[in-house]
Design a protein around this motif. Structure first.
Motif, PDB file in Angstrom:
ATOM      1  N   LEU A 158      35.558  -3.804 115.976  1.00  0.00           N
ATOM      2  CA  LEU A 158      35.465  -2.266 115.666  1.00  0.00           C
ATOM      3  C   LEU A 158      34.115  -1.718 115.839  1.00  0.00           C
ATOM      4  CD1 LEU A 158      36.427   0.376 114.398  1.00  0.00           C
ATOM      5  CD2 LEU A 158      35.928  -0.648 112.069  1.00  0.00           C
ATOM      6  N   ARG A 159      32.905  -2.477 115.506  1.00  0.00           N
ATOM      7  CA  ARG A 159      31.851  -1.837 115.946  1.00  0.00           C
ATOM      8  C   ARG A 159      31.580  -1.594 117.384  1.00  0.00           C
ATOM      9  NH1 ARG A 159      27.482  -4.814 118.667  1.00  0.00           N
ATOM     10  NH2 ARG A 159      27.985  -6.817 117.122  1.00  0.00           N
ATOM     11  N   LEU A 160      32.057  -2.276 118.125  1.00  0.00           N
ATOM     12  CA  LEU A 160      31.958  -2.066 119.535  1.00  0.00           C
ATOM     13  C   LEU A 160      32.753  -1.068 120.136  1.00  0.00           C
ATOM     14  CD1 LEU A 160      31.899  -6.159 120.749  1.00  0.00           C
ATOM     15  CD2 LEU A 160      29.996  -4.624 120.806  1.00  0.00           C
ATOM     16  N   VAL A 161      33.846  -1.061 119.441  1.00  0.00           N
ATOM     17  CA  VAL A 161      34.895   0.132 119.794  1.00  0.00           C
ATOM     18  C   VAL A 161      34.082   1.465 119.507  1.00  0.00           C
ATOM     19  CG1 VAL A 161      36.954   1.400 119.027  1.00  0.00           C
ATOM     20  CG2 VAL A 161      36.886  -1.189 119.676  1.00  0.00           C
ATOM     21  N   VAL A 162      33.280   1.295 118.306  1.00  0.00           N
ATOM     22  CA  VAL A 162      32.640   2.721 117.984  1.00  0.00           C
ATOM     23  C   VAL A 162      31.546   2.896 118.833  1.00  0.00           C
ATOM     24  CG1 VAL A 162      31.167   3.712 115.973  1.00  0.00           C
ATOM     25  CG2 VAL A 162      33.118   2.310 115.250  1.00  0.00           C
ATOM     26  N   GLU A 163      30.788   1.954 119.576  1.00  0.00           N
ATOM     27  CA  GLU A 163      29.933   2.258 120.476  1.00  0.00           C
ATOM     28  C   GLU A 163      30.549   2.668 121.743  1.00  0.00           C
ATOM     29  OE1 GLU A 163      27.596  -1.433 120.854  1.00  0.00           O
ATOM     30  OE2 GLU A 163      26.811  -1.371 118.916  1.00  0.00           O
ATOM     31  N   GLY A 164      31.627   2.958 121.799  1.00  0.00           N
ATOM     32  CA  GLY A 164      32.401   3.144 123.100  1.00  0.00           C
ATOM     33  C   GLY A 164      32.608   2.000 124.044  1.00  0.00           C
ATOM     34  N   LYS A 165      32.781   0.833 123.697  1.00  0.00           N
ATOM     35  CA  LYS A 165      32.853  -0.057 124.843  1.00  0.00           C
ATOM     36  C   LYS A 165      34.511  -0.248 125.086  1.00  0.00           C
ATOM     37  CE  LYS A 165      28.783  -1.486 124.696  1.00  0.00           C
ATOM     38  NZ  LYS A 165      28.233  -2.941 123.951  1.00  0.00           N
ATOM     39  N   LEU A 166      34.526  -0.661 126.296  1.00  0.00           N
ATOM     40  CA  LEU A 166      36.126  -0.793 126.689  1.00  0.00           C
ATOM     41  C   LEU A 166      36.691  -2.121 126.302  1.00  0.00           C
ATOM     42  CD1 LEU A 166      35.871   0.926 130.256  1.00  0.00           C
ATOM     43  CD2 LEU A 166      36.639   1.890 128.134  1.00  0.00           C
ATOM     44  N   ASN A 167      37.698  -2.485 126.411  1.00  0.00           N
ATOM     45  CA  ASN A 167      38.032  -3.767 125.996  1.00  0.00           C
ATOM     46  C   ASN A 167      37.738  -4.918 126.787  1.00  0.00           C
ATOM     47  OD1 ASN A 167      39.982  -2.657 124.034  1.00  0.00           O
ATOM     48  ND2 ASN A 167      41.789  -3.048 125.018  1.00  0.00           N
ATOM     49  N   ILE A 202      36.532   8.129 114.314  1.00  0.00           N
ATOM     50  CA  ILE A 202      36.695   9.247 113.383  1.00  0.00           C
ATOM     51  C   ILE A 202      36.668   8.822 111.929  1.00  0.00           C
ATOM     52  CG2 ILE A 202      37.550  11.437 112.692  1.00  0.00           C
ATOM     53  CD1 ILE A 202      38.419  11.986 115.670  1.00  0.00           C
ATOM     54  N   LEU A 203      37.530   7.995 111.885  1.00  0.00           N
ATOM     55  CA  LEU A 203      37.517   7.703 110.297  1.00  0.00           C
ATOM     56  C   LEU A 203      36.296   6.836 109.779  1.00  0.00           C
ATOM     57  CD1 LEU A 203      39.740   7.241 107.914  1.00  0.00           C
ATOM     58  CD2 LEU A 203      40.062   4.890 108.743  1.00  0.00           C
ATOM     59  N   VAL A 204      36.055   5.842 110.483  1.00  0.00           N
ATOM     60  CA  VAL A 204      34.938   5.213 110.154  1.00  0.00           C
ATOM     61  C   VAL A 204      33.622   5.839 109.926  1.00  0.00           C
ATOM     62  CG1 VAL A 204      36.058   2.852 110.786  1.00  0.00           C
ATOM     63  CG2 VAL A 204      34.366   3.788 112.248  1.00  0.00           C
ATOM     64  N   SER A 205      33.479   6.895 111.005  1.00  0.00           N
ATOM     65  CA  SER A 205      32.230   7.526 110.783  1.00  0.00           C
ATOM     66  C   SER A 205      31.936   8.318 109.533  1.00  0.00           C
ATOM     67  CB  SER A 205      32.232   8.646 111.993  1.00  0.00           C
ATOM     68  OG  SER A 205      33.233   9.765 111.956  1.00  0.00           O
ATOM     69  N   LYS A 206      32.909   8.653 108.960  1.00  0.00           N
ATOM     70  CA  LYS A 206      32.983   9.037 107.679  1.00  0.00           C
ATOM     71  C   LYS A 206      32.121   8.587 106.476  1.00  0.00           C
ATOM     72  CE  LYS A 206      37.250  11.944 108.165  1.00  0.00           C
ATOM     73  NZ  LYS A 206      38.724  12.289 107.639  1.00  0.00           N
ATOM     74  N   VAL A 207      31.867   7.294 106.602  1.00  0.00           N
ATOM     75  CA  VAL A 207      31.187   6.302 105.771  1.00  0.00           C
ATOM     76  C   VAL A 207      30.017   5.494 106.491  1.00  0.00           C
ATOM     77  CG1 VAL A 207      33.484   5.919 104.348  1.00  0.00           C
ATOM     78  CG2 VAL A 207      33.129   4.448 106.228  1.00  0.00           C
ATOM     79  N   ASN A 208      29.700   6.212 107.541  1.00  0.00           N
ATOM     80  CA  ASN A 208      28.545   5.733 108.226  1.00  0.00           C
ATOM     81  C   ASN A 208      28.448   4.230 108.345  1.00  0.00           C
ATOM     82  OD1 ASN A 208      26.218   7.921 108.362  1.00  0.00           O
ATOM     83  ND2 ASN A 208      27.423   8.146 106.224  1.00  0.00           N
ATOM     84  N   PHE A 209      29.626   3.797 109.282  1.00  0.00           N
ATOM     85  CA  PHE A 209      29.957   2.471 109.566  1.00  0.00           C
ATOM     86  C   PHE A 209      28.677   1.955 110.200  1.00  0.00           C
ATOM     87  CE2 PHE A 209      31.888  -0.604 112.440  1.00  0.00           C
ATOM     88  CZ  PHE A 209      32.494  -1.772 111.386  1.00  0.00           C
ATOM     89  N   ALA A 210      28.073   0.716 109.710  1.00  0.00           N
ATOM     90  CA  ALA A 210      27.009   0.015 109.930  1.00  0.00           C
ATOM     91  C   ALA A 210      27.045  -0.385 111.498  1.00  0.00           C
ATOM     92  CB  ALA A 210      26.427  -0.692 109.178  1.00  0.00           C
ATOM     93  N   GLY A 211      25.927  -0.670 112.063  1.00  0.00           N
ATOM     94  CA  GLY A 211      25.675  -1.280 113.524  1.00  0.00           C
ATOM     95  C   GLY A 211      25.992  -2.600 113.578  1.00  0.00           C
ATOM     96  N   ASP A 212      26.204  -3.411 112.464  1.00  0.00           N
ATOM     97  CA  ASP A 212      26.336  -4.991 112.395  1.00  0.00           C
ATOM     98  C   ASP A 212      28.015  -5.097 112.163  1.00  0.00           C
ATOM     99  OD1 ASP A 212      26.582  -4.439 109.896  1.00  0.00           O
ATOM    100  OD2 ASP A 212      25.744  -6.550 109.465  1.00  0.00           O
ATOM    101  N   GLY A 213      28.730  -4.090 112.053  1.00  0.00           N
ATOM    102  CA  GLY A 213      29.919  -4.153 111.724  1.00  0.00           C
ATOM    103  C   GLY A 213      30.454  -4.093 110.416  1.00  0.00           C
ATOM    104  N   ARG A 214      29.571  -3.629 109.437  1.00  0.00           N
ATOM    105  CA  ARG A 214      29.819  -3.441 108.024  1.00  0.00           C
ATOM    106  C   ARG A 214      29.675  -2.103 107.562  1.00  0.00           C
ATOM    107  NH1 ARG A 214      26.356  -7.969 105.078  1.00  0.00           N
ATOM    108  NH2 ARG A 214      24.912  -7.348 106.728  1.00  0.00           N
ATOM    109  N   ALA A 215      30.524  -1.439 106.433  1.00  0.00           N
ATOM    110  CA  ALA A 215      30.175  -0.210 105.981  1.00  0.00           C
ATOM    111  C   ALA A 215      29.598  -0.043 104.898  1.00  0.00           C
ATOM    112  CB  ALA A 215      31.617   0.267 105.890  1.00  0.00           C
TER     113      ALA A 215
END
Length: 215
Positions: A158-167, A202-215
């Motif tokens: 999920l963290r990598l998806v948030v960073e815009g990485k492709l599969n 968009i969903l996880v951005s509402k809780v400042n999803f952290a860069g290491d994969g935690r919220a």
């Protein structure tokens, strides 16, 4: 309180916090840092601190990545976020990421001192809920619960998806197959109750999803 580290990239903010602490806590030894790297080096060099006051938006950090990095490195160290940002749900997201408290920079000096005393007593401090924030807090709690249902590997994906990485980029970075990545992404969307990668971001951005994969 005997030893405090103030980590903020703005000298005027550090000066203000130093004055507040020096007046309220007699003979408290104060240290200052202007970056996460400097704060980490000071803790490693100086040893235990009673408290670290950490600015949320430090250079080189995203969301709560600075907080998470320090919590992982010094798990017993109380860290309180001090921030000018006051978005709804931000304080509770900070607590979820491991902070011992969240102190808005807009608080009066006496209120900051009271907040620090609350944290030093072993309690968690968050500012009073403003009128209308109850619904926002409920939404934040719901999102955090969905993220908590993910496995550690799914959080990394999920963290990598948030960073815009492709599969294919995720597969390469994690050294797994495309099939495995697709399975993870599908499970993530299901657990987050969304239908696309964009909705997940968009969903996880509402809780400042952290860069290491935690919220």
């Amino acid at each position: 309180m005997e030893r405090v580290l103030i980590a903020d990239d703005h000298p005027m903010v550090r000066d203000g916090l130093r004055t507040v602490i020096a007046v309220a806590f007699d003979q408290c030894e104060l240290f200052e840092a202007s970056s996460i790297e400097e704060a980490t080096a000071i803790v490693e060099r100086e040893g235990d601190f009673d408290l670290v006051m950490l600015d949320l938006n430090m250079p080189g950090t995203t969301g709560f990545s600075g907080l998470v990095a320090m919590r992982d490195r010094f798990p017993s160290l109380p860290i309180v976020i001090v921030s000018a940002a006051q978005e709804r749900g931000l304080a509770r997201s900070a607590i979820a990421a491991g902070a011992a408290g969240f102190i808005p920079k807009s608080l009066r000096r006496s209120a900051i001192v009271d907040a620090l005393k609350t944290i030093l007593s072993g309690d968690i401090f968050v500012p009073e809920v403003e009128e209308g924030d109850e619904a926002a807090d409920a939404e934040t709690a719901d999102i955090l619960a969905r993220i908590a249902s993910l496995t550690p590997q799914q959080k990394v994906v999920l963290r990598l998806v948030v960073e815009g990485k492709l599969n294919k980029q995720i597969a390469y970075e994690l050294d797994v197959s495309m099939t495995t990545v697709k399975a993870h992404v599908s499970a993530i969307l299901s657990k987050l109750h969304v239908f696309s990668r964009t909705q997940a971001v968009i969903l996880v951005s509402k809780v400042n999803f952290a860069g290491d994969g935690r919220a």
